[in-house]
Design a protein around this motif. Structure first.
Motif, PDB file in Angstrom:
ATOM      1  N   PHE A 216     -16.326  61.727 -18.566  1.00 45.21           N
ATOM      2  CA  PHE A 216     -15.327  61.570 -17.513  1.00 45.21           C
ATOM      3  C   PHE A 216     -15.973  60.928 -16.297  1.00 45.21           C
ATOM      4  CE2 PHE A 216     -13.757  63.308 -13.485  1.00 45.21           C
ATOM      5  CZ  PHE A 216     -12.421  62.939 -13.534  1.00 45.21           C
ATOM      6  N   ALA A 217     -15.250  60.015 -15.645  1.00 46.41           N
ATOM      7  CA  ALA A 217     -15.751  59.410 -14.415  1.00 46.41           C
ATOM      8  C   ALA A 217     -14.588  58.951 -13.548  1.00 46.41           C
ATOM      9  CB  ALA A 217     -16.666  58.226 -14.729  1.00 46.41           C
ATOM     10  N   TYR A 218     -14.844  58.950 -12.256  1.00 44.24           N
ATOM     11  CA  TYR A 218     -13.895  58.389 -11.301  1.00 44.24           C
ATOM     12  C   TYR A 218     -14.707  57.625 -10.262  1.00 44.24           C
ATOM     13  CZ  TYR A 218     -15.195  61.805  -7.712  1.00 44.24           C
ATOM     14  OH  TYR A 218     -15.882  62.535  -6.771  1.00 44.24           O
ATOM     15  N   PRO A 219     -14.113  56.657  -9.575  1.00 45.82           N
ATOM     16  CA  PRO A 219     -14.845  55.867  -8.581  1.00 45.82           C
ATOM     17  C   PRO A 219     -15.016  56.623  -7.271  1.00 45.82           C
ATOM     18  CG  PRO A 219     -12.591  55.081  -8.732  1.00 45.82           C
ATOM     19  CD  PRO A 219     -12.739  56.157  -9.778  1.00 45.82           C
ATOM     20  N   GLY A 220     -16.240  56.862  -6.883  1.00 45.67           N
ATOM     21  CA  GLY A 220     -16.490  57.629  -5.672  1.00 45.67           C
ATOM     22  C   GLY A 220     -16.408  56.824  -4.399  1.00 45.67           C
ATOM     23  N   GLN A 221     -16.509  55.490  -4.494  1.00 44.34           N
ATOM     24  CA  GLN A 221     -16.472  54.653  -3.300  1.00 44.34           C
ATOM     25  C   GLN A 221     -15.046  54.265  -2.928  1.00 44.34           C
ATOM     26  OE1 GLN A 221     -18.914  53.642  -1.068  1.00 44.34           O
ATOM     27  NE2 GLN A 221     -19.970  55.313  -2.106  1.00 44.34           N
ATOM     28  N   VAL A 222     -14.385  53.539  -3.760  1.00 43.96           N
ATOM     29  CA  VAL A 222     -13.003  53.154  -3.501  1.00 43.96           C
ATOM     30  C   VAL A 222     -12.150  53.784  -4.595  1.00 43.96           C
ATOM     31  CG1 VAL A 222     -11.382  51.253  -3.179  1.00 43.96           C
ATOM     32  CG2 VAL A 222     -13.760  51.005  -2.462  1.00 43.96           C
ATOM     33  N   GLY A 223     -11.628  54.940  -4.328  1.00 44.71           N
ATOM     34  CA  GLY A 223     -10.805  55.608  -5.325  1.00 44.71           C
ATOM     35  C   GLY A 223     -11.088  57.081  -5.534  1.00 44.71           C
ATOM     36  N   PRO A 224     -11.759  57.790  -4.591  1.00 46.37           N
ATOM     37  CA  PRO A 224     -11.896  59.241  -4.797  1.00 46.37           C
ATOM     38  C   PRO A 224     -10.547  59.942  -4.800  1.00 46.37           C
ATOM     39  CG  PRO A 224     -12.648  58.606  -2.596  1.00 46.37           C
ATOM     40  CD  PRO A 224     -12.470  57.345  -3.381  1.00 46.37           C
ATOM     41  N   PHE A 225      -9.516  59.264  -4.268  1.00 44.49           N
ATOM     42  CA  PHE A 225      -8.188  59.877  -4.280  1.00 44.49           C
ATOM     43  C   PHE A 225      -7.648  59.994  -5.701  1.00 44.49           C
ATOM     44  CE2 PHE A 225      -7.576  55.375  -3.722  1.00 44.49           C
ATOM     45  CZ  PHE A 225      -6.442  55.044  -4.434  1.00 44.49           C
ATOM     46  N   TYR A 226      -8.149  59.177  -6.645  1.00 37.20           N
ATOM     47  CA  TYR A 226      -7.749  59.358  -8.044  1.00 37.20           C
ATOM     48  C   TYR A 226      -8.096  60.776  -8.502  1.00 37.20           C
ATOM     49  CZ  TYR A 226      -7.194  54.261  -8.735  1.00 37.20           C
ATOM     50  OH  TYR A 226      -6.796  52.961  -8.677  1.00 37.20           O
ATOM     51  N   GLN A 271     -17.947  67.626 -14.381  1.00 36.75           N
ATOM     52  CA  GLN A 271     -18.804  66.628 -13.750  1.00 36.75           C
ATOM     53  C   GLN A 271     -20.277  67.011 -13.882  1.00 36.75           C
ATOM     54  OE1 GLN A 271     -18.227  63.596 -12.229  1.00 36.75           O
ATOM     55  NE2 GLN A 271     -20.467  63.497 -12.072  1.00 36.75           N
ATOM     56  N   LYS A 272     -20.580  68.274 -13.644  1.00 35.84           N
ATOM     57  CA  LYS A 272     -21.973  68.755 -13.699  1.00 35.84           C
ATOM     58  C   LYS A 272     -22.551  68.623 -15.102  1.00 35.84           C
ATOM     59  CE  LYS A 272     -24.699  72.971 -12.934  1.00 35.84           C
ATOM     60  NZ  LYS A 272     -25.050  73.226 -14.365  1.00 35.84           N
ATOM     61  N   ASP A 273     -21.768  68.973 -16.114  1.00 36.10           N
ATOM     62  CA  ASP A 273     -22.285  69.014 -17.481  1.00 36.10           C
ATOM     63  C   ASP A 273     -22.174  67.682 -18.220  1.00 36.10           C
ATOM     64  OD1 ASP A 273     -22.859  71.660 -17.049  1.00 36.10           O
ATOM     65  OD2 ASP A 273     -21.088  72.430 -18.101  1.00 36.10           O
ATOM     66  N   TYR A 274     -21.161  66.884 -17.899  1.00 41.26           N
ATOM     67  CA  TYR A 274     -20.909  65.683 -18.707  1.00 41.26           C
ATOM     68  C   TYR A 274     -20.643  64.415 -17.885  1.00 41.26           C
ATOM     69  CZ  TYR A 274     -20.234  69.449 -22.035  1.00 41.26           C
ATOM     70  OH  TYR A 274     -20.415  70.567 -22.793  1.00 41.26           O
ATOM     71  N   ASP A 283     -16.928  51.258  -7.091  1.00 43.81           N
ATOM     72  CA  ASP A 283     -15.526  51.224  -6.705  1.00 43.81           C
ATOM     73  C   ASP A 283     -14.668  51.307  -7.961  1.00 43.81           C
ATOM     74  OD1 ASP A 283     -15.322  48.668  -7.877  1.00 43.81           O
ATOM     75  OD2 ASP A 283     -15.537  47.624  -5.968  1.00 43.81           O
ATOM     76  N   HIS A 284     -13.362  51.252  -7.779  1.00 41.16           N
ATOM     77  CA  HIS A 284     -12.458  51.470  -8.909  1.00 41.16           C
ATOM     78  C   HIS A 284     -12.581  50.371  -9.961  1.00 41.16           C
ATOM     79  CE1 HIS A 284     -10.313  48.525  -6.637  1.00 41.16           C
ATOM     80  NE2 HIS A 284      -9.391  48.407  -7.564  1.00 41.16           N
ATOM     81  N   THR A 285     -12.715  49.119  -9.530  1.00 41.42           N
ATOM     82  CA  THR A 285     -12.796  48.029 -10.503  1.00 41.42           C
ATOM     83  C   THR A 285     -14.065  48.137 -11.338  1.00 41.42           C
ATOM     84  OG1 THR A 285     -11.546  46.568  -9.029  1.00 41.42           O
ATOM     85  CG2 THR A 285     -12.787  45.528 -10.798  1.00 41.42           C
ATOM     86  N   GLN A 286     -15.174  48.435 -10.694  1.00 41.80           N
ATOM     87  CA  GLN A 286     -16.437  48.587 -11.418  1.00 41.80           C
ATOM     88  C   GLN A 286     -16.365  49.734 -12.423  1.00 41.80           C
ATOM     89  OE1 GLN A 286     -18.701  49.086  -7.806  1.00 41.80           O
ATOM     90  NE2 GLN A 286     -19.642  47.058  -7.978  1.00 41.80           N
ATOM     91  N   THR A 287     -15.760  50.831 -12.012  1.00 42.86           N
ATOM     92  CA  THR A 287     -15.637  51.976 -12.915  1.00 42.86           C
ATOM     93  C   THR A 287     -14.699  51.658 -14.072  1.00 42.86           C
ATOM     94  OG1 THR A 287     -15.957  53.437 -11.014  1.00 42.86           O
ATOM     95  CG2 THR A 287     -15.109  54.442 -13.024  1.00 42.86           C
ATOM     96  N   LEU A 297     -15.349  57.856 -21.328  1.00 42.07           N
ATOM     97  CA  LEU A 297     -14.317  58.239 -22.286  1.00 42.07           C
ATOM     98  C   LEU A 297     -12.962  58.434 -21.618  1.00 42.07           C
ATOM     99  CD1 LEU A 297     -14.387  58.594 -25.315  1.00 42.07           C
ATOM    100  CD2 LEU A 297     -14.660  61.055 -24.992  1.00 42.07           C
ATOM    101  N   PHE A 298     -12.911  59.224 -20.544  1.00 41.22           N
ATOM    102  CA  PHE A 298     -11.653  59.507 -19.850  1.00 41.22           C
ATOM    103  C   PHE A 298     -11.736  59.065 -18.398  1.00 41.22           C
ATOM    104  CE2 PHE A 298     -11.338  62.719 -23.264  1.00 41.22           C
ATOM    105  CZ  PHE A 298     -10.070  62.418 -23.749  1.00 41.22           C
ATOM    106  N   TYR A 299     -10.633  58.468 -17.922  1.00 40.46           N
ATOM    107  CA  TYR A 299     -10.565  57.963 -16.551  1.00 40.46           C
ATOM    108  C   TYR A 299      -9.246  58.406 -15.941  1.00 40.46           C
ATOM    109  CZ  TYR A 299     -10.539  54.529 -12.730  1.00 40.46           C
ATOM    110  OH  TYR A 299     -10.500  53.911 -11.504  1.00 40.46           O
ATOM    111  N   PRO A 300      -9.256  59.060 -14.762  1.00 35.93           N
ATOM    112  CA  PRO A 300      -8.008  59.542 -14.154  1.00 35.93           C
ATOM    113  C   PRO A 300      -7.345  58.456 -13.320  1.00 35.93           C
ATOM    114  CG  PRO A 300      -9.865  60.201 -12.804  1.00 35.93           C
ATOM    115  CD  PRO A 300     -10.448  59.424 -13.958  1.00 35.93           C
ATOM    116  N   CYS A 301      -6.135  58.094 -13.680  1.00 38.27           N
ATOM    117  CA  CYS A 301      -5.474  57.005 -12.950  1.00 38.27           C
ATOM    118  C   CYS A 301      -3.986  57.037 -13.259  1.00 38.27           C
ATOM    119  CB  CYS A 301      -6.094  55.662 -13.358  1.00 38.27           C
ATOM    120  SG  CYS A 301      -5.725  54.295 -12.233  1.00 38.27           S
ATOM    121  N   GLY A 302      -3.279  56.062 -12.699  1.00 36.86           N
ATOM    122  CA  GLY A 302      -1.849  55.935 -12.928  1.00 36.86           C
ATOM    123  C   GLY A 302      -1.537  54.832 -13.911  1.00 36.86           C
TER     124      GLY A 302
END
Length: 469
Positions: A216-226, A271-274, A283-287, A297-302
């Motif tokens: 699991f991953a989300y973009p921490g720079q542009v997109g932590p709101f995801y 997040q800690k384990d995987y 940013d979001h595009t890079q992620t 594997l999994f990405y949180p988005c709309g």
């Protein structure tokens, strides 16, 4: 690389940009003006009283969806209906930078697609009487279904989400499904099953780790709101939609409620384990590129994700959506529950030169040609019901439609505090990065969010909103 419609920087820089507009606001609320008296009489063919010769200016956020849909569909329809009227089209990726000085000066466009990294603060605009009352639009006959009012042709929640202070002021044009996205082809090739429980989620995390894939991953720079959305909607799965309603209403203890703590703790553990902290610097595009490369594997988005990444998506990738796994055995909502909401805001400027034309422009957006054409061009569903039959939909849209069908009435309501209390939402993004990085605990996240919510609640200069559903 072009900006996406969801590329958002909501830090101090944008807060500073918002100050000049907010500073002009009075402490109280001005009633949202209805469109000024029209030079044209209303009639069956012109229910909104549009002056057929008056100029119309439309501002479109040219992000992930571009602006071609506006030019080729909605503006083309307006030009056909009013051939003597000049229509000015403005495309921008910086709505706030471009329009904030104009609203302060009183030289405003007629229709605004208020989206992107610098979306205008709707609360400030309401305080200054800049948002037209959309009641005439919602009460007008639909162009898609002439025997119905516009309001009666829309998906559930569309009208309710237009309300600010009980008055419809903003049209949220698209239906958005927010959950976890994955590559269906990868799952098929690996023989993996989408996890339905948190235990299964962790088990899959071990399998993904062996395959060299971040679970699991989300973009921490542009997109932590995801991920902030993900935390809130996961909490609603644990405790029911009242969790979100309480958060939106600034209810006492809303953020420190046990369902919120459980959801935040569960995601912090994943997040800690995987997870991989390297994504906090992307940013979001890079992620999303990493996701397309099967490194995530999994990405949180709309559900705008597929269209946003269409140019980069390889043939080996097939977008599919999955609900968040059940966090506890006693979750209030079943696994199938998924967040289904509305997005992509449009408003008509009450102090513009052609508010009647602006209202009719929105009505054309909600026509059969306008709505179906938008779905075909952008791969996003609109809020108009009953117009997708026969359309060739993409894998992502089909997956979202199936998920919506599986959820049935078990839908997670969309949170509104992003629009109602932007300062709280901005604070939430900072806290989300902190808890996911392990710098604070889930309990501290909840306490920090509650403290900020309490501050806003106690601030009499901030207009308070309320929802019951």
């Amino acid at each position: 690389m072009s900006l996406s419609r969801r590329e958002v920087l909501r830090g101090l820089g944008l807060a500073a940009l918002a100050t000049p507009l907010a500073a002009c606001a009075t402490a109280g609320r001005e009633a949202a003006p209805s469109p000024t008296a029209s030079a044209a009489a209303t009639s069956t063919n012109n229910p909104l009283g549009v002056d057929a010769t008056r100029r119309l200016e439309v501002v479109i956020f040219s992000g992930g969806n571009g602006d071609k849909y506006a030019v080729d569909l909605h503006e083309a329809a307006y030009r056909k209906a009013y051939p003597k009227a000049e229509l000015k089209h403005v495309a921008t990726q910086k709505v706030g930078t471009q329009l904030r000085p104009r609203f302060i000066a009183g030289d405003v466009p007629d229709v605004v697609n208020n989206s992107g990294p610098e979306a205008l603060d709707l609360q400030s605009l309401v305080q200054e009487g800049h948002l037209a009352d959309l009641t005439p639009l919602f009460e007008a006959p639909s162009l898609a279904f002439p025997d119905k009012k516009v309001k009666d042709t829309l998906v559930g929640g569309a009208y309710e989400n237009s309300l600010i202070d009980g008055v419809p002021r903003v049209l949220q044009y698209t239906v958005a499904h927010r959950a976890l996205w994955y590559n269906a082809k990868l799952f098929e090739s690996k023989g993996w099953t989408v996890p339905k429980t948190w235990a299964e989620f962790n088990t899959l995390g071990e399998e993904a780790k062996k395959a060299g894939i971040t679970l699991f991953a989300y973009p921490g720079q542009v997109g932590p709101f995801y991920q902030l959305w993900n935390l809130v909607y996961s909490a609603a799965k644990v405790g029911g939609n009242k969790v979100i309603i309480d958060i939106d209403n600034l209810a006492d203890g809303a953020w420190t409620a046990e369902p919120v703590r459980q959801a935040v703790a569960a995601w912090a553990q994943i997040q800690k384990d995987y997870g991989d902290k390297a994504y906090f610097g992307l940013d979001h595009t890079q992620t999303q590129i990493k996701h397309l490369q099967d490194k995530v594997l999994f990405y949180p988005c709309g559900s705008w994700l597929e269209n946003e990444m269409a140019k980069d998506k390889p043939d080996t990738f097939e977008y599919a959506i999955a609900p968040v796994p059940s966090i506890t055995a006693a979750d209030a909502l079943p696994y199938e529950a998924i967040m289904i909401g509305v997005s992509e805001a449009f408003f008509v400027a009450a102090k513009g030169k052609n508010p009647q034309g602006g209202l009719d422009y929105l009505r054309m957006m909600l026509s059969r040609e306008g709505a179906r054409g938008y779905t075909e061009m952008t791969k996003n569903l609109t809020i108009v019901n009953g117009l997708v039959d026969g359309l060739q939909l993409t894998s992502a849209v089909n997956s979202a439609a199936k998920a919506q069908e599986a959820a049935g009435k078990n839908t997670i309501t969309d949170a509104r505090f992003e629009t109602w209390y932007k300062e709280l939402f901005d604070h939430g993004q900072t806290q989300t990065n902190s808890v996911m990085a392990g710098r604070i605990t889930a309990d501290q996240f909840c306490e920090n969010m509650q403290k900020k919510a309490d501050e806003l609640k106690a601030d009499s200069s901030i207009a308070k909103q309320n929802r019951t559903v």
